[in-house]
Design a protein around this motif. Structure first.
Motif, short mmCIF file in Angstrom:
data_model
loop_
_atom_site.label_atom_id
_atom_site.label_comp_id
_atom_site.label_asym_id
_atom_site.label_seq_id
_atom_site.Cartn_x
_atom_site.Cartn_y
_atom_site.Cartn_z
N TYR A 1 0.85 -1.19 -0.14
CA TYR A 1 -0.16 0.01 -0.06
C TYR A 1 0.94 1.32 0.03
O TYR A 1 0.57 2.44 -0.80
N MET A 2 1.82 1.29 0.78
CA MET A 2 2.90 2.53 0.79
C MET A 2 3.69 2.65 -0.48
O MET A 2 3.63 3.67 -0.78
N GLN A 3 3.96 1.41 -1.15
CA GLN A 3 4.34 1.62 -2.27
C GLN A 3 3.67 2.13 -3.24
O GLN A 3 4.18 2.97 -4.09
N GLN A 4 2.63 1.66 -3.45
CA GLN A 4 1.54 2.18 -4.34
C GLN A 4 1.32 3.87 -4.17
O GLN A 4 1.38 4.37 -5.25
N GLN A 5 1.38 4.30 -2.77
CA GLN A 5 1.17 5.53 -2.71
C GLN A 5 2.30 6.46 -3.07
O GLN A 5 2.18 7.63 -3.60
N LEU A 6 3.56 5.85 -2.72
CA LEU A 6 4.78 6.21 -3.39
C LEU A 6 4.86 6.51 -4.91
O LEU A 6 5.22 7.69 -5.45
N ASN A 7 4.53 5.56 -5.67
CA ASN A 7 4.33 5.51 -6.98
C ASN A 7 3.51 6.62 -7.62
O ASN A 7 3.83 7.45 -8.49
N GLU A 8 2.32 6.71 -6.88
CA GLU A 8 1.57 7.85 -7.07
C GLU A 8 2.04 9.24 -7.17
O GLU A 8 1.93 9.93 -7.75
N LEU A 9 2.45 9.59 -5.90
CA LEU A 9 3.11 10.45 -5.45
C LEU A 9 4.56 11.03 -6.55
O LEU A 9 4.30 12.15 -6.97
N ASN A 10 5.14 10.01 -7.04
CA ASN A 10 6.17 10.28 -8.07
C ASN A 10 5.58 10.63 -9.35
O ASN A 10 6.03 11.39 -10.11
N ALA A 11 4.58 9.90 -9.61
CA ALA A 11 3.81 10.23 -10.85
C ALA A 11 3.28 11.76 -10.90
O ALA A 11 3.41 12.45 -11.93
N SER B 1 10.58 19.63 -5.32
CA SER B 1 10.71 19.97 -3.97
C SER B 1 9.31 20.37 -3.23
O SER B 1 9.34 20.16 -2.14
N ASN B 2 8.61 21.00 -3.93
CA ASN B 2 7.22 21.64 -3.42
C ASN B 2 6.12 21.11 -4.05
O ASN B 2 5.51 22.00 -4.64
N ILE B 3 5.77 19.81 -4.06
CA ILE B 3 4.48 19.42 -4.69
C ILE B 3 3.05 20.08 -4.17
O ILE B 3 2.39 20.50 -4.96
N SER B 4 3.09 20.20 -2.81
CA SER B 4 1.88 21.06 -2.46
C SER B 4 1.75 22.25 -2.89
O SER B 4 0.69 22.82 -3.19
#
Length: 879
Positions: free
Chosen positions: A706-716, A725-728
């Motif tokens: 689950y955490m890896q999936q979240q990280l993949n989405e974040l990277n996408a 550096s500042n996604i938000s």
């Protein structure tokens, strides 16, 4: 003698006869597919009668909470109208498991009633089984002769199989019974009519108070009877009726069991109980129903839309209905009664007092929800009133059933509202709809099972799965079960490593392996105390030895999730407070779900703290402390948390992960140290009922995935935004830009709307003094369609406006009228829009001056302007 003294004397009497006094089992049934609620005093002891397990004592007595709302025992809609039927009631009982039999049971019942309670002997009648030729059953001469030594022979009545042969169900232990009835009529009434003619004839003052059942037979699936290896006694005495008899009242509701509730209701409603039949019935309904509602919730059953939860919701809504209709309670009130009941029952059923704030919160929220539903139902009736008047002033059966099924309106309430509106109800049509629903329910739940084929009659099944994953087993018994043309087998083993679904943990799967075949175990469930291994086929030779082997990988995942729920429970109590109590759980190999009492959404910071505490315990690799067969008093002294609504024996299993943090009574499987859990991740937090929150979480590899999936989405997202550096900040900038563009678009559309309005004003036609406009227009949403209609109303007097539009792929129609056309020419926008909606295969309604409709057929919009013109001409000419 007050009710508390009556109850105590019963228990003290049987304690003096060497009976073990046991506490009431929870009202809500676990691990018994044949029952939702305990419906009789014997239900908690079914396993002893069925021979599934040995009784811990030869003699037992108790007072048992029971609930009956349907079937042969009761009809909910009748409760409150008579004086002696109830939903929740207490059943006083004494049992013998292969010990004493008819002589002692009948003698003690007579001694208690006449010598301890001092009921007049000349007001008592007894009945015995007269025999039944079709079953080849003789008259119960033993019971007759025993009674003859204590009571005049003319007071011993012969009873038919219907009245004096008791059966647990279609199959199972059964036998003749002997009832005791009391005549509570006045001396004048007794002189006029012989009491024996009124026994078992539903007379409110000639009632059964005690039944002695003699378990001698077992009813098989083919209907035949076979003798039980041991004879048992099962007795039941209705506590509320007993209090009526001893206190000299003519109604159960006149006793001190109900009067505290009744007087509280009457005072709050501003009425006097006993002066008006309608308000009396409403008060009795409320006083009866709050007992069932409050005790069911405290025993773990929340109101819901299915199964046992639906029963409680139905009872609650019936009480609210009567309070609303006859006592003018327009705001929640029932929840206040729970406090009165908790004080009244604290010494005998303390669990309600211990959970009072939670129970009250659940009831109050349910009341609020149903009062809103009642209001919506009344609006539904109002909206359809014209349709009913066109239907010979009749509410059709389908609509009446919809009001019952969707809004909780019983037929009598719909009929009451109908009378006020000058309407009647198609009761025959309602009955047809009701029967069709019952048939659907029966067909959905219909199942057929064979009798048990017993290979080893004296062997009790044993669970050894805490210690081993595989063992050698033998089949003790098996049966076939057919449901919806699906066939499965239930297999019971002498010893098994398979954990049966219980306490929220799912059942094990695996295999039964012999020298010649391998049978897959699809699931493992409990029926009372039998562990059922569910398979799709039966072994070719059921009598050989089998290797019982669970799916170890699946079990290990389940164990990790189960142990994590214990750590989660402790963390919740630490962060949120000691009020947190478990209210349900699901532990599978995929996910853990934990329901608990809490009255507010959990803040994000609190969730992070809870998650951190659990993972800290995981990293500490705390070893499991397991204590089996611990006396329950010792377990509670250790601080072990018991779950409300669970039935615990004298000896329990205690699971602890560091006694300072997590000690619980639990029968499930667990990791040997918390480090095995690996990692814990909360994935959702939500509300599931009033005062109940739910957390869903993952552990081990599932949490990592689950955490890896979240990280993949974040990277996408990073790649799309081009910001490392500042996604938000980048997202906030996009949102601000979007808002600015949205405002520009809205401004443009409003400008276009003004242009469209001006165009429509120019297209106004004169029809006999009425300004008429009917056009198909292009707007982006329903709000703009409404605004356009109201803007036109401001711009044009004497207006009849019909607008047709396709919005998000669906047809919509709006009709707007000037006020003077509604009042002077009697035009009605609701009637007009319903007629026009036929073109788009839809329907709608609204107010006399403005109404809307939706439909299915977009192509029909083209015909609306022309049809509107003809419709308005017709209305004006007819007007």
């Amino acid at each position: 003698m007050n009710s508390a003294e009556i109850r105590k004397q019963f228990l003290d009497f049987f304690a003096s006869k060497q009976h073990q006094i046991v506490p009431s089992a929870p009202l809500v049934v676990k691990d018994d597919p044949t029952l939702m609620f305990i419906n009789s005093g014997m239900a908690p002891f079914k396993d002893y009668f069925l021979g599934n397990k040995p009784a811990p004592y030869k003699r037992i007595a108790d007072t048992q909470k029971c609930l009956r709302v349907s079937g042969k025992h009761n009809d909910l809609e009748e409760v409150g109208y008579d004086t002696y039927h109830h939903t929740m009631f207490e059943m006083l009982g004494n049992w013998s498991f292969g010990d004493y039999f008819k002589k002692e049971a009948l003698a003690w019942s007579w001694e208690l009633l006449t010598e301890v309670y001092k009921l007049p002997k000349d007001r008592l009648y007894v009945s015995v089984f007269q025999g039944d030729e079709s079953e080849n059953l003789p008259m119960d001469e033993d019971a007759f002769n025993i009674w003859k030594s204590m009571i005049a022979e003319d007071r011993i009545l012969m009873g038919s199989k219907k009245d004096n042969f008791w059966e647990m169900g279609d199959t199972g232990p059964c036998g003749p019974c002997s009832e005791i009835h009391v005549d509570l009529r006045t001396e004048e009434e007794r002189a006029q009519v012989d009491g024996k003619t009124l026994v078992n004839n539903d007379h409110p003052q000639v009632v059964e108070i005690w039944n002695n059942v003699f378990m001698e037979f077992n009813r098989l699936a083919d209907g035949s009877l076979v003798k039980l290896p041991a004879q048992h006694v099962d007795t039941g005495m209705g506590f509320e009726r007993l209090c009526m008899a001893i206190q000299g009242k003519r109604s159960n509701y006149d006793t001190d069991v109900f009067q505290p509730l009744i007087q509280f209701i009457a005072k709050e409603a501003g009425v006097t109980y006993g002066e008006n039949e309608k308000t009396d019935i409403a008060i009795r309904v409320m006083a009866d129903h709050i007992r069932a509602i409050a005790f069911a919730i405290s025993d773990g059953q929340l109101p819901s839309n299915n199964k046992a939860g639906y029963v409680i919701r139905r009872i609650l809504r019936r009480a609210v209905r009567y309070a609303f209709t006859f006592l003018n309670f327009k705001k929640p009130f029932l929840y206040k009664l729970a406090a009165v009941l908790a004080d009244q029952m604290e010494t005998v059923f303390p669990e309600l007092k211990q959970q009072l704030s939670f129970v009250q919160r659940v009831i109050e929220e349910e009341e609020n929800a149903f009062l809103r539903t009642l209001e919506n139902g009344l609006k539904r009736l109002d909206a359809l009133e014209d349709k009913f008047k066109e239907n010979n002033n009749t509410i059709d059966g389908k609509t009446a059933f919809e009001l019952y099924d969707t809004f909780g309106f019983p037929l009598d309430l719909t009929a009451l509202i109908a009378r006020d509106k000058g309407l009647k109800v198609d009761e025959a049509g309602f009955s047809v709809e009701m029967e069709q629903q019952k048939n659907r329910s029966r067909n959905a739940s219909a199942s057929e099972q064979t009798d048990w084929v017993i290979l080893q009659p004296d062997v009790v099944n044993e669970f050894i799965g805490y210690d081993v994953d595989t063992t050698e087993s033998h089949i003790v018994r098996y049966r076939q079960v057919k449901t919806k043309n699906k066939s499965e087998y239930h297999i019971v083993l002498d010893k098994t490593p398979f954990y049966a679904e219980s306490g929220g943990q799912v059942g094990d799967t695996g295999y039964l392996i012999s020298a010649t075949e391998q049978i897959e175990v699809l699931d493992t469930k409990k029926e009372n105390d039998l562990i059922l291994h569910i398979t799709s086929k039966l072994p070719q030779n059921p009598e050989v030895a089998f290797k019982s082997q669970i799916d170890v990988e699946r079990r290990n995942l389940i164990r990790k999730n189960h142990s994590a729920t214990h750590l989660l429970h402790a963390a919740l109590r630490k962060v949120l407070g000691e009020h947190v109590q478990q209210k349900g759980s699901l532990v599978s190999e995929k996910v853990l779900r934990f329901d608990f009492s809490h009255f507010a959404k959990i803040e994000e910071a609190q969730l992070r703290e809870i998650e951190h505490i659990v993972n800290e315990r995981v990293r500490q690799s705390i070893p499991l402390e397991e204590q089996r067969n611990t006396p329950i008093a010792d377990a509670k002294a250790m601080g072990a948390m018991a779950l409300f609504g669970e039935k615990y024996g004298e000896f329990v299993r205690v699971i602890a992960f560091d006694r300072e943090h997590s000690v619980e009574l639990c029968g499930g499987t667990h990791v040997y140290n918390t480090g095995e859990i690996g990692y814990f991740k909360i994935v959702s937090e939500s509300s599931v009922a009033a005062g109940v929150r739910r957390i869903e979480a993952l552990t081990a590899a599932a949490a990592e995935d689950y955490m890896q999936q979240q990280l993949n989405e974040l990277n996408a997202v990073r790649e799309v935004l081009g910001s490392q550096s500042n996604i938000s900040g980048a997202v906030e900038k996009l949102q601000e830009e979007n808002k600015a563009l949205q405002k520009q678009l809205e401004a443009f559309e409003l400008k276009q709307l003004t242009t469209l309005k001006d165009s429509l004003v120019q297209k106004t036609q004169q029809l006999d003094g009425v300004n008429f406009v009917a056009e198909q227009v292009n707007v982006s949403n329903a709000d703009y369609l409404k605004k356009l209609a109201f803007d036109m109303r401001q711009a044009v007097d004497n207006l009849v406006l019909i607008l047709a539009a396709e919005i998000e792929g669906k047809p919509q129609i709006a009709v707007m009228l000037s006020d003077n056309l509604v009042s002077d020419k009697k035009l009605n926008a609701s009637q007009m829009v319903r007629e026009l909606a036929k073109e788009i295969k839809g329907g709608g309604g609204g107010q006399p001056f403005y109404a809307t409709a939706g439909g299915k057929e977009t192509a029909g919009l083209q015909a609306i302007p022309a049809k509107a013109l003809e419709l308005v001409k017709s209305m004006i000419n007819n007007g």
